[in-house]
Motif scaffolding. Structure first.
Motif, short mmCIF file in Angstrom:
data_model
loop_
_atom_site.label_atom_id
_atom_site.label_comp_id
_atom_site.label_asym_id
_atom_site.label_seq_id
_atom_site.Cartn_x
_atom_site.Cartn_y
_atom_site.Cartn_z
N LYS A 352 -6.40 5.28 27.86
CA LYS A 352 -5.32 4.45 27.31
C LYS A 352 -4.05 5.24 27.08
O LYS A 352 -2.95 4.71 27.13
CB LYS A 352 -5.76 3.80 26.00
N LYS A 353 -4.18 6.53 26.78
CA LYS A 353 -2.99 7.31 26.48
C LYS A 353 -2.62 8.26 27.60
O LYS A 353 -1.46 8.65 27.74
CB LYS A 353 -3.19 8.10 25.19
N GLY A 355 -4.29 8.15 30.93
CA GLY A 355 -4.62 7.69 32.27
C GLY A 355 -3.75 6.53 32.73
O GLY A 355 -3.50 6.37 33.92
N LEU A 356 -3.29 5.72 31.79
CA LEU A 356 -2.57 4.50 32.16
C LEU A 356 -1.33 4.34 31.29
O LEU A 356 -1.27 4.83 30.18
CB LEU A 356 -3.47 3.27 31.94
N ALA A 357 -0.35 3.66 31.87
CA ALA A 357 0.74 3.13 31.05
C ALA A 357 0.38 1.67 30.84
O ALA A 357 0.53 0.84 31.74
CB ALA A 357 2.09 3.28 31.75
N GLN A 359 1.44 -0.91 29.35
CA GLN A 359 2.34 -2.06 29.39
C GLN A 359 2.78 -2.36 30.83
O GLN A 359 3.43 -3.35 31.07
CB GLN A 359 3.55 -1.81 28.48
N MET A 360 2.42 -1.49 31.77
CA MET A 360 2.82 -1.72 33.16
C MET A 360 1.71 -2.47 33.90
O MET A 360 0.55 -2.36 33.57
CB MET A 360 3.09 -0.38 33.87
N TYR A 363 -0.80 -2.61 39.44
CA TYR A 363 -0.35 -2.02 40.70
C TYR A 363 0.64 -0.87 40.46
O TYR A 363 0.60 0.13 41.16
CB TYR A 363 0.25 -3.08 41.63
N ALA A 364 1.49 -1.02 39.44
CA ALA A 364 2.46 0.05 39.16
C ALA A 364 1.75 1.30 38.65
O ALA A 364 2.17 2.42 38.91
CB ALA A 364 3.49 -0.43 38.16
N ASN A 365 0.64 1.10 37.93
CA ASN A 365 -0.16 2.24 37.51
C ASN A 365 -0.78 2.94 38.71
O ASN A 365 -0.79 4.17 38.80
CB ASN A 365 -1.25 1.80 36.53
N LEU A 406 -1.62 -8.13 36.78
CA LEU A 406 -1.92 -8.10 35.34
C LEU A 406 -1.57 -6.74 34.78
O LEU A 406 -1.63 -5.72 35.47
CB LEU A 406 -3.41 -8.38 35.13
N LYS A 407 -1.23 -6.74 33.50
CA LYS A 407 -0.94 -5.46 32.85
C LYS A 407 -2.23 -4.67 32.67
O LYS A 407 -3.30 -5.24 32.47
CB LYS A 407 -0.32 -5.72 31.48
N ARG A 409 -3.33 -3.16 30.21
CA ARG A 409 -4.04 -3.37 28.94
C ARG A 409 -4.95 -4.59 28.98
O ARG A 409 -5.78 -4.76 28.11
CB ARG A 409 -3.05 -3.49 27.78
N GLN A 410 -4.79 -5.44 29.99
CA GLN A 410 -5.60 -6.65 30.04
C GLN A 410 -6.96 -6.43 30.69
O GLN A 410 -7.75 -7.36 30.81
CB GLN A 410 -4.84 -7.75 30.79
#
Lengths: 514, 359
Positions: A352-353, A355-357, A359-360, A363-365, A406-407, A409-410
């Motif tokens: 969560k901190k 590996g990924l952003a 709120q993006m 696909y952008a991740n 999808l973001k 976080r979902q």
């Protein structure tokens, strides 16, 4: 509860009478049943060791005891009174004190101010005796402190000692010490444990002792309770058990049914070597070499330096050193940017901190590692193309939901982990460094990630897996290295890859102890 | 897990649209209210004035939007506008430099001033607030030093015409802002750099570990902010045909307000170019409309402040539901309502050791 009552004025509670009763306590988090029907009793004046591997449920139990977590089922009874509300305030009022592994102190305040932190003005006026007592206890532990001294320049050991003394100082009935001695030298440890035993016996306080250091456990405790997979797996007076028995009970569980489909072949060439890997915060230097198609597991206790070793390999922190070769060629990197371009993929522990952003969009991740497939070659990029390629990657990983708009976080834990892995699949990476790849992932997700790691190895890549989950390490690895105090201390292959051997090595109680 | 996300998705999309639309609806409402209260407000000429008055805030606000998306802040934009404005005017008036080279020099100076901010933040690791608080004062001081605090009058007419005239009734400066906004949108949404900006603000550690050169991204973002602040400063010079050492300072807070009204999140990771433009328009409309209504100018500040507070409160409120849900996900699975977030898969009967593995 008055503070004056704290020091000796309370009338001697009968040593040996039940003090704390944990009864059928259960607690679940998404994906994990951390505690599953745990019951045991702590008596007045008793020191009880709570043993267990990482993730066995010790922290969750301490959280419930300290009131920061509430159990899903079961009850906690202190001195005959069943707790009806779980809050830190309530636990303190009952006299349940937790000294955490990370000392809960404010360095900018003085010793005395830290001892009195959180007390009301009335309590403070009555606290003089308790403060004097705590200072005497700290001194008895071998750390004479001035009450006006600020903690900024104090060593971790001094801070730990103060935290322990504070836990006993203010009307404690139950004191839990979570790895209290990690920062201390041996002669201090002895003094600290002596004082703890003395305080417990003198005031009839029940002490719960959590430690990975078996000699200390044997020295200080009256009884041991072993937690395993969220259950009480073993309980015994310390006089009737042994170090070996406790370790065996900590790890003895049914073996995982996952088996690698593609174990490394015996004549595979070396793909990746790292020699003289150093960090600015440690004098230790480590070496590693991984063959094509090999999965190397790195086991060790939490805090043994495994994550730091991986971070040093990709230069995630400034000042790391070491000579890396990939397919026989020396690669020079100075940052994660360089290691990415060299073909080294790092899948960090905290997705969560790190590996990924969140709120993006997914696909952008996935495009964040700038694989040419996704972002193209020029400065401009097309979301449409990123979405199309990401969907393809997602399909190959059985990503759910498949809608990559999808973001991040979902997604659930397991699918977030797939996203982190997906970032590296179109980079042409040859080396995959996994840090706790299935932390917080449910059973089904774990199986999928294991399958993926197996495939990555089968494709001829070099794979390194750091994990605190021993069955995971054992079922995934062709070879296991055990790290202790920042250094690889043993190497295990074949039948030597078993829980007992790895745990013994990680705790430093077997041959080859550092 | 498929079923729950299928159920969770449509409201989410609906929500995103509402959030993006909200600012436009609010702007339309404000314009409508002033239109009702004063018949002169919605005339073409007055709307043109509103647009022109919004331009300086829009330019600075667009640069700030980038900075805010990275999770930073740039307090020096007003000083950079003053500084570059007076340097450029001084070059033209007292050193005989012709307008176009002077304009380019001004923009380069703004870029460099921004790059200095970026270097302080990335190399010296100063918090953005502190770094730009310091340079805010330094650049303001430099603006005084250039002409010993005296204004530069009689800026050459060609320069004034470049940034403060009309082509067929359309103010050039409005065209400039629209072009800048389009380019900024392209940069943010259609380039790798833009994605890196958003990722840096969303999770700097993630971006760093993914190989994004985070420091370079930040330095360029502050450079961009400085450049646009400089352009805004030149617009101010052209508007009054003169340069003053403090001409840019009033725009710092209003430009931040424009970005924030437009949905930029000071925690980083979120912000919209179009939102910032509308934010600037709302502020322009408030000033203009309240003046038309003969409201004393003191009240204008009160209203502006209230609008910022309301806009951010609404934005937080619309964010509130999903973030509450997220927090609950991390908390007890046992307390989740059935059907949300796949309780069945998330609660294995056995401890999660991966016993149900592949064949």
């Amino acid at each position: 509860m008055t503070v004056t009552a704290a020091r000796g004025g309370q009338g001697q509670p009968a040593v040996g009478q039940p003090l704390l009763e944990i009864s059928h306590v259960a607690k679940s988090f998404p994906g994990v049943r951390a505690l599953d029907d745990v019951s045991f009793t702590l008596r007045h004046g008793e020191v009880l060791t709570l043993a267990g591997e990482n993730g066995a449920g010790k922290s969750t139990l301490l959280g419930i005891l300290g009131g920061s977590l509430s159990p899903d089922e079961g009850s906690v009874t202190v001195d005959g009174v069943r707790r009806d509300e779980f809050s830190p305030r309530r636990a303190l009022a009952e006299g349940v004190m937790i000294a955490h592994q990370e000392p809960a102190i404010v360095p900018q305040l003085t010793v005395e101010q830290n001892l009195l932190l959180g007390k009301t003005a009335t309590e403070r006026r009555a606290a003089a005796a308790a403060v004097d007592g705590a200072l005497a206890d700290v001194a008895a532990m071998g750390f004479p402190l001035d009450r006006r001294q600020r903690l900024t320049r104090m060593s971790p050991a001094q801070r730990h000692a103060l935290t322990i003394a504070k836990a006993f100082a203010f009307g404690a009935k139950v004191v839990a010490l979570d790895e209290p001695t990690t920062s201390m030298l041996e002669h201090n440890v002895e003094a600290v444990l002596d004082r703890v035993r003395h305080l417990a016996a003198e005031r009839g306080i029940g002490v719960i002792f959590v430690s990975h250091k078996m000699p200390e456990v044997m020295a200080v405790s009256d009884r041991v309770v072993v937690l395993r997979d969220g259950r009480v797996g073993y309980e015994s007076p310390i006089a009737q058990t042994s170090t070996d028995e406790i370790v065996r009970r900590m790890v003895g569980r049914e073996l995982l049914s996952f088996r690698r489909q593609h174990p490394v072949s015996s004549h595979a060439p070396v793909v990746f070597t790292a020699t003289g890997v150093t960090r600015p915060d440690s004098p230790v230097s480590n070496d590693l070499s991984v063959r094509a198609g090999e999965v190397v597991g790195i086991a060790g206790l939490v805090g043994s330096g495994r994550t730091e070793f991986l971070r040093a390999l990709v230069h995630a922190d400034p000042g790391c050193g070491g000579r890396l070769t990939l397919d026989g060629e020396v690669v020079r990197i100075g940052s994660p940017n360089g290691s990415r371009d060299a073909g080294i993929a790092f899948i960090p522990e905290d997705r969560k901190k790190q590996g990924l952003a969140l709120q993006m969009p997914a696909y952008a991740n996935i495009a964040l590692t700038a694989a040419p497939d996704l972002v193209g070659s020029g400065p401009f990029t097309s979301p449409r193309r990123q979405i199309a390629v990401s969907e393809e990657v997602g399909r190959s990983l059985a990503l759910k939901p498949a809608n990559v708009r999808l973001k991040a976080r979902q997604y659930s834990g397991g699918n977030q982990q797939k996203l982190v892995i997906a970032k590296w699949l179109r980079r042409g990476s040859r080396v995959f460094l996994f840090d706790e790849p299935t932390k917080g992932v449910d059973v089904g997700g774990k199986a999928e990630i294991y399958g993926l790691i197996d495939q990555l190895a089968a494709a001829g890549n070099a794979v390194v897996v750091v994990s605190s989950d021993l069955p995971e390490i054992i079922s995934l690895s062709d070879r296991v290295l055990v790290m202790r105090n920042g250094r690889f201390i043993s190497e295990h292959v074949g039948d030597d890859i078993n829980e007992h051997s790895l745990v013994a090595s990680a705790m430093g109680i077997a041959k080859g102890t550092a | 897990m498929t079923s729950d996300t299928a159920a969770g998705r449509p409201p989410r999309h609906f929500h995103v649209n509402l959030q993006a639309l909200g600012i436009f609806i609010a702007a339309a409402a404000i314009f409508a209210i002033f239109g009702v209260l004063n018949s002169n407000f919605l005339t073409l000429g007055n709307l043109r004035d509103v647009a022109v008055s919004a331009c300086v805030n829009a330019l600075i606000g667009i640069g700030l939007t980038f900075v805010i998306i990275t999770g930073g802040i740039d307090l020096s934009v007003g000083s950079i506008a003053s500084f570059t404005g007076i340097v450029t005017a001084n070059m033209m008036v007292n050193q005989g430099v012709s307008p176009v080279p002077a304009l380019i020099a001004g923009l380069v100076l703004g870029f460099l001033a921004g790059v200095v901010n970026g270097l302080l933040i990335t190399v010296l690791k100063l918090p953005p607030f502190i770094a730009t608080l310091g340079t805010m004062s330094v650049y303001q001081g430099l603006a005084y030093v250039v002409t010993s605090g005296t204004p530069v009058y009689n800026v050459p007419q060609p320069f004034v015409l470049m940034l403060n005239s009309y082509i067929g009734g359309v103010p050039i400066v409005v065209v400039v802002v629209i072009v800048v906004a389009l380019l900024a949108w392209l940069l943010l949404r259609r380039t790798v750099f833009g994605q890196n900006v958003i990722a840096t603000g969303g999770s700097e550690e993630t971006a760093w570990l993914s190989g994004v050169r985070v420091s370079r991204v930040k330095i360029l973002v502050y450079g961009l902010s400085g450049t646009l602040a400089a352009l805004a400063g030149l617009v101010v010079v052209a508007r009054i045909s003169a340069a003053q050492s403090e001409a840019g300072s009033p725009y710092l807070l209003t430009a931040i307000a424009a970005a924030v009204i437009g949905g930029a999140n000071l925690m980083g990771g979120e912000g919209r170019i179009a939102g910032t433009l509308v934010g600037a328009l709302i502020l322009g409309a408030l000033t203009n409309g309240l003046t038309l209504l003969n409201v004393p100018s003191f009240y204008e500040q009160i209203v502006t402040g209230l609008v910022v507070l309301i806009a951010v409160a609404i934005d937080q409120g619309s964010r509130g539901w999903p973030s509450l849900r997220g927090r609950r996900n991390q908390a007890e699975a046992a307390q989740l309502t059935p059907g949300v977030d796949g309780t069945t898969t998330d609660r294995p009967a056995e401890p999660a050791v991966g016993s149900r593995a592949s064949e």
